[in-house]
Design a protein around this motif. Structure first.
Motif, PDB file in Angstrom:
ATOM      1  N   VAL A   1       0.835  -1.205   0.000  1.00 40.83           N
ATOM      2  CA  VAL A   1       0.000   0.000   0.000  1.00 40.83           C
ATOM      3  C   VAL A   1       0.870   1.256   0.000  1.00 40.83           C
ATOM      4  O   VAL A   1       0.639   2.191  -0.783  1.00 40.83           O
ATOM      5  CB  VAL A   1      -0.951   0.005   1.216  1.00 40.83           C
ATOM      6  CG1 VAL A   1      -1.662   1.349   1.341  1.00 40.83           C
ATOM      7  CG2 VAL A   1      -1.967  -1.128   1.100  1.00 40.83           C
ATOM      8  N   GLN A   2       1.847   1.301   0.873  1.00 44.69           N
ATOM      9  CA  GLN A   2       2.715   2.471   0.966  1.00 44.69           C
ATOM     10  C   GLN A   2       3.461   2.736  -0.332  1.00 44.69           C
ATOM     11  O   GLN A   2       3.578   3.892  -0.780  1.00 44.69           O
ATOM     12  CB  GLN A   2       3.701   2.288   2.122  1.00 44.69           C
ATOM     13  CG  GLN A   2       3.054   2.337   3.500  1.00 44.69           C
ATOM     14  CD  GLN A   2       4.039   2.041   4.623  1.00 44.69           C
ATOM     15  OE1 GLN A   2       5.148   1.543   4.392  1.00 44.69           O
ATOM     16  NE2 GLN A   2       3.634   2.344   5.851  1.00 44.69           N
ATOM     17  N   LYS A   3       3.958   1.686  -0.942  1.00 46.35           N
ATOM     18  CA  LYS A   3       4.693   1.829  -2.200  1.00 46.35           C
ATOM     19  C   LYS A   3       3.784   2.364  -3.310  1.00 46.35           C
ATOM     20  O   LYS A   3       4.168   3.261  -4.069  1.00 46.35           O
ATOM     21  CB  LYS A   3       5.276   0.472  -2.612  1.00 46.35           C
ATOM     22  CG  LYS A   3       6.097   0.525  -3.887  1.00 46.35           C
ATOM     23  CD  LYS A   3       6.661  -0.857  -4.221  1.00 46.35           C
ATOM     24  CE  LYS A   3       7.453  -0.818  -5.529  1.00 46.35           C
ATOM     25  NZ  LYS A   3       8.010  -2.167  -5.866  1.00 46.35           N
ATOM     26  N   THR A   4       2.567   1.830  -3.393  1.00 43.99           N
ATOM     27  CA  THR A   4       1.613   2.260  -4.425  1.00 43.99           C
ATOM     28  C   THR A   4       1.202   3.710  -4.229  1.00 43.99           C
ATOM     29  O   THR A   4       1.199   4.500  -5.178  1.00 43.99           O
ATOM     30  CB  THR A   4       0.361   1.365  -4.400  1.00 43.99           C
ATOM     31  OG1 THR A   4       0.747   0.008  -4.628  1.00 43.99           O
ATOM     32  CG2 THR A   4      -0.631   1.791  -5.460  1.00 43.99           C
ATOM     33  N   ILE A   5       0.870   4.077  -3.006  1.00 43.11           N
ATOM     34  CA  ILE A   5       0.406   5.431  -2.723  1.00 43.11           C
ATOM     35  C   ILE A   5       1.538   6.440  -2.901  1.00 43.11           C
ATOM     36  O   ILE A   5       1.319   7.572  -3.380  1.00 43.11           O
ATOM     37  CB  ILE A   5      -0.181   5.518  -1.297  1.00 43.11           C
ATOM     38  CG1 ILE A   5      -1.415   4.620  -1.183  1.00 43.11           C
ATOM     39  CG2 ILE A   5      -0.536   6.954  -0.952  1.00 43.11           C
ATOM     40  CD1 ILE A   5      -2.496   4.896  -2.216  1.00 43.11           C
TER      41      ILE A   5
ATOM     42  N   ASP B   1      -7.581   4.742   6.680  1.00 45.41           N
ATOM     43  CA  ASP B   1      -6.361   5.106   5.969  1.00 45.41           C
ATOM     44  C   ASP B   1      -6.662   5.297   4.484  1.00 45.41           C
ATOM     45  O   ASP B   1      -7.214   4.390   3.834  1.00 45.41           O
ATOM     46  CB  ASP B   1      -5.316   4.006   6.141  1.00 45.41           C
ATOM     47  CG  ASP B   1      -4.036   4.324   5.379  1.00 45.41           C
ATOM     48  OD1 ASP B   1      -3.288   5.206   5.839  1.00 45.41           O
ATOM     49  OD2 ASP B   1      -3.793   3.693   4.323  1.00 45.41           O
ATOM     50  N   PRO B   2      -6.311   6.448   3.896  1.00 46.00           N
ATOM     51  CA  PRO B   2      -6.603   6.702   2.476  1.00 46.00           C
ATOM     52  C   PRO B   2      -5.987   5.664   1.548  1.00 46.00           C
ATOM     53  O   PRO B   2      -6.601   5.282   0.552  1.00 46.00           O
ATOM     54  CB  PRO B   2      -6.000   8.092   2.242  1.00 46.00           C
ATOM     55  CG  PRO B   2      -5.962   8.731   3.587  1.00 46.00           C
ATOM     56  CD  PRO B   2      -5.699   7.617   4.550  1.00 46.00           C
ATOM     57  N   GLY B   3      -4.767   5.215   1.881  1.00 41.46           N
ATOM     58  CA  GLY B   3      -4.100   4.241   1.035  1.00 41.46           C
ATOM     59  C   GLY B   3      -4.826   2.914   0.993  1.00 41.46           C
ATOM     60  O   GLY B   3      -5.083   2.348  -0.077  1.00 41.46           O
ATOM     61  N   GLU B   4      -5.187   2.387   2.157  1.00 38.82           N
ATOM     62  CA  GLU B   4      -5.891   1.114   2.223  1.00 38.82           C
ATOM     63  C   GLU B   4      -7.283   1.224   1.602  1.00 38.82           C
ATOM     64  O   GLU B   4      -7.744   0.285   0.934  1.00 38.82           O
ATOM     65  CB  GLU B   4      -5.982   0.646   3.667  1.00 38.82           C
ATOM     66  CG  GLU B   4      -4.631   0.288   4.289  1.00 38.82           C
ATOM     67  CD  GLU B   4      -4.750  -0.231   5.710  1.00 38.82           C
ATOM     68  OE1 GLU B   4      -5.905  -0.347   6.190  1.00 38.82           O
ATOM     69  OE2 GLU B   4      -3.713  -0.514   6.334  1.00 38.82           O
ATOM     70  N   ALA B   5      -7.933   2.359   1.836  1.00 32.52           N
ATOM     71  CA  ALA B   5      -9.254   2.571   1.238  1.00 32.52           C
ATOM     72  C   ALA B   5      -9.152   2.591  -0.281  1.00 32.52           C
ATOM     73  O   ALA B   5      -9.993   2.024  -0.989  1.00 32.52           O
ATOM     74  CB  ALA B   5      -9.860   3.877   1.749  1.00 32.52           C
ATOM     75  N   TYR B   6      -8.099   3.222  -0.797  1.00 28.54           N
ATOM     76  CA  TYR B   6      -7.955   3.306  -2.248  1.00 28.54           C
ATOM     77  C   TYR B   6      -7.670   1.939  -2.873  1.00 28.54           C
ATOM     78  O   TYR B   6      -8.251   1.600  -3.916  1.00 28.54           O
ATOM     79  CB  TYR B   6      -6.840   4.272  -2.659  1.00 28.54           C
ATOM     80  CG  TYR B   6      -6.593   4.170  -4.148  1.00 28.54           C
ATOM     81  CD1 TYR B   6      -7.555   4.625  -5.040  1.00 28.54           C
ATOM     82  CD2 TYR B   6      -5.466   3.518  -4.656  1.00 28.54           C
ATOM     83  CE1 TYR B   6      -7.393   4.464  -6.399  1.00 28.54           C
ATOM     84  CE2 TYR B   6      -5.297   3.349  -6.013  1.00 28.54           C
ATOM     85  CZ  TYR B   6      -6.262   3.833  -6.879  1.00 28.54           C
ATOM     86  OH  TYR B   6      -6.118   3.651  -8.228  1.00 28.54           O
TER      87      TYR B   6
END
Length: 489
Positions: A261-265, A360-365
Motif C-alpha cells: 500500500v505504501q509503495k503504491t500510494i 487510511d486513504p491508502g488502504e481505502a484506495y
C-alpha cells in the motif's frame, strides 16, 4: 430487500391480468413465495412483453457495430467537452508542473492537489443518484443521461417489431428468467437460510449476530476463498468486512500488504504533484457530493483523496485491458500520469461506502480500485460484457415484465414513462444514496460473494414493485418522479 423479486406470487391467468388490469397490493414480502405457473411461457406466447422471442433472429454483428458507433460517439462528445472546457478556462488539459510548483505542493498536507476551482461553475448541492431534474446544470464530461441516451440509441433491424417496442433499450439480449435467478441466487430464496441484515433484526438479534460473527472469524482464519465467498452471500459482520473484502477482491499476490500500500500510494502521490490535469477540478467538485448525504458527508476529504489516486493510477488501465475491457478513452494520457479513463458525473459515489471500511486513504484506495476494475467500470461504460450496464438494464426490464406485467404496462403505456427511466440511476450508482449505508454494504457483500452485478437488477425490480401501489395512482411522469423524491425507497 434482495430476496423480494426472486419468489413472486401471482395466481391470476395472464389474459385476465392484461384485460382487467387489476391493481395488486404488492409488498416486499408478497413477491416471494411461488411463481405463477407457466407465466413466462404465457408472456412469451403473447409476443407482447418478453423480448427473448426475437433472440434467434438477433444480428450479433450488427449489434457490435452499433455498440462500436455508440462508444465512438461518446468518446467524441467527451473530447469536445473537455476541449471546450479547457478553452473557456484558458488552461491546458494536462501539463507538467515546474520544480518550484512541485516544491510548494510538497509542503501541503493535502495531497489532493488543491486547484483553484472558482472559475468553474460548481453544482454539488444535490446527490447524483437522487437527481430527477435532467436540465440541472452539471460540471462534468458526461452524466447518467448521456449514458442512458447512448444505450437507448443502440438498434437492431430485426428488433423493429414485437415486445421491445415497450422497452427503453431495444436489444434482444438473452437474460435470466425468474427460474434462472432462483437457481443462481438460491441462498436468497430460502427462509431456512439465515441472513445478516434480515434475521438479526428479529428477537434473536444477539444470538444470531454472535453466531454469524464467530463463523466469519473461523473462516477468516482458514483463508479459504471459496468458503468466504459463500459466507459473504449471507452478509458479513461489520468488523470482519474489510479483511474479507480484501481477501476476496485481491487480484494479485501481495507479500507485505502494508508495504504494498505504501509503495503504491507513494508512486501515485508523486504523479499527483508532477501532473496538473483539468479533470482534477472535476474530481474535486464531484467529491463534494458527499456533503449532501448524512451518511457520507464526514468522508469528503477521504473521498477526494481516493479519487485523486484513482485518476493517476494506470494500473487500472492495464488491469481492465487484461480483462478484455474496451476503454472509452483508450489509454489517453495514461503514459502521462493519467489512468486513461474519463470521470463521469457522480463517479465519487462508488468510493463513498468504502470509507466505512478503512480510515487510511491508502488502504481505502487499494480496496476501491479492486472494486472499480471488477465491477464499477462496467456500470458506466457501454459494453457487451456479461454483467455490464447494458445487460443489467435489459435484465431489469425483462424481470419486471415477467413478475409484474400490470405495473410495466401501466408505466410504459398508460403514463408513458419507461420503468428503466426510474431505475437507471439506482443501477448505475449501485444504490449509493438510495439505500442506507448499511444496506448498501450488505448488498455489496452479496455482489462480491456471488461475484456478479446481477443483484442490482433484481433489487431495482424489487424496489419498483415495492412502490407499485403508489405507482398505480400516478397519472403523469412528473407524479412518478415526485413520488420517489417524497417517499423513501
Amino acid at each position: 430487500m434482495i430476496e423480494t423479486i426472486l419468489n413472486t406470487t401471482d395466481k391470476r391467468d395472464f389474459e385476465k391480468q392484461m384485460n382487467e388490469m387489476i391493481i395488486q397490493d404488492v409488498t416486499i414480502k408478497t413477491i416471494i413465495k411461488n411463481p405463477l405457473k407457466n407465466q413466462t411461457e404465457l408472456l412469451k406466447k403473447s409476443n407482447v412483453l418478453i423480448s427473448g422471442s426475437t433472440f434467434d433472429q438477433f444480428n450479433q454483428r450488427e449489434f457490435e457495430q452499433s455498440l462500436y458507433t455508440i462508444n465512438r460517439n461518446m468518446f467524441n462528445l467527451i473530447s469536445k467537452r473537455i476541449e471546450r472546457m479547457a478553452l473557456e478556462l484558458n488552461i491546458p488539459i494536462f501539463r507538467i508542473r515546474s520544480p518550484n510548483e512541485i516544491s510548494k505542493l510538497v509542503e501541503l498536507t493535502d495531497e489532493s492537489n488543491e486547484n483553484d476551482n472558482t472559475t468553474m461553475s460548481i453544482m454539488c448541492d444535490i446527490f447524483p443518484s437522487k437527481l430527477w431534474d435532467n436540465d440541472y446544470l452539471k460540471t462534468c464530461l458526461y452524466d447518467d443521461m448521456d449514458l442512458f441516451d447512448a444505450l437507448r440509441a443502440i438498434r437492431c433491424k430485426q428488433n423493429d417489431l414485437g415486445p421491445s417496442l415497450w422497452s427503453a433499450i431495444s436489444i434482444p439480449i438473452k437474460t435470466d428468467t425468474l427460474l434462472d435467478l432462483r437457481k443462481k441466487y438460491k441462498e436468497l430464496c430460502s427462509y431456512q437460510v439465515q441472513h445478516l441484515g434480515l434475521h438479526n433484526i428479529e428477537d434473536t438479534t444477539e444470538e444470531y449476530s454472535k453466531f454469524h460473527s464467530d463463523l466469519g472469524e473461523n473462516l477468516l482464519g482458514t483463508q479459504d476463498l471459496q468458503k468466504l465467498g459463500q459466507y459473504a452471500k449471507r452478509g458479513i459482520s461489520d468488523h470482519l468486512r474489510p479483511k474479507i473484502w480484501n481477501l476476496l477482491l485481491q487480484s494479485e499476490v501481495i507479500g507485505c500488504y502494508r508495504s504494498y500500500v505504501q509503495k503504491t500510494i507513494s508512486k501515485l502521490s508523486k504523479m499527483i504533484k508532477k501532473m496538473d490535469l483539468i479533470i482534477d477540478r472535476m474530481i474535486q467538485i464531484d467529491s463534494k457530493h458527499a456533503q449532501n448525504d448524512d451518511g457520507y458527508f464526514i468522508f469528503e476529504d477521504l473521498i477526494k483523496k481516493i479519487m485523486m489516486y484513482w485518476s493517476r493510477d494506470n494500473w487500472i488501465t492495464k488491469a481492465l485491458m487484461k480483462m478484455n475491457h474496451e476503454l472509452l478513452a483508450k489509454d489517453l494520457y495514461s503514459e502521462q500520469g493519467y489512468n486513461g479513463i474519463y470521470p463521469f458525473w457522480g463517479i465519487s459515489l462508488y468510493a463513498m461506502p468504502v470509507c466505512y471500511l478503512h480510515e487510511d486513504p491508502g488502504e481505502a484506495y487499494i480496496l476501491f480500485r479492486e472494486l472499480y476494475v471488477r465491477y464499477f467500470y462496467k456500470l458506466h461504460t457501454p459494453c457487451n460484457k456479461n454483467g455490464g450496464i447494458l445487460q443489467l438494464c435489459i435484465q431489469f426490464e425483462n424481470l419486471v415484465k415477467e413478475t409484474n406485467s400490470e405495473l410495466y404496462f401501466h408505466l410504459s403505456h398508460t403514463i408513458e414513462i419507461q420503468p428503466l427511466e426510474i431505475a437507471f440511476k439506482w443501477i448505475l450508482y449501485a444504490f449509493v444514496g438510495i439505500l442506507d449505508c448499511e444496506q448498501v454494504l450488505l448488498m455489496w457483500d452479496r455482489i462480491i460473494g456471488y461475484d456478479c452485478l446481477g443483484l442490482l437488477s433484481v433489487t431495482a425490480a424489487a424496489l419498483l414493485t415495492y412502490r407499485s401501489d403508489l405507482l398505480f395512482m400516478c397519472k403523469t411522469p412528473n407524479q412518478v418522479m415526485v413520488m420517489y423524491i417524497s417517499h423513501s425507497v
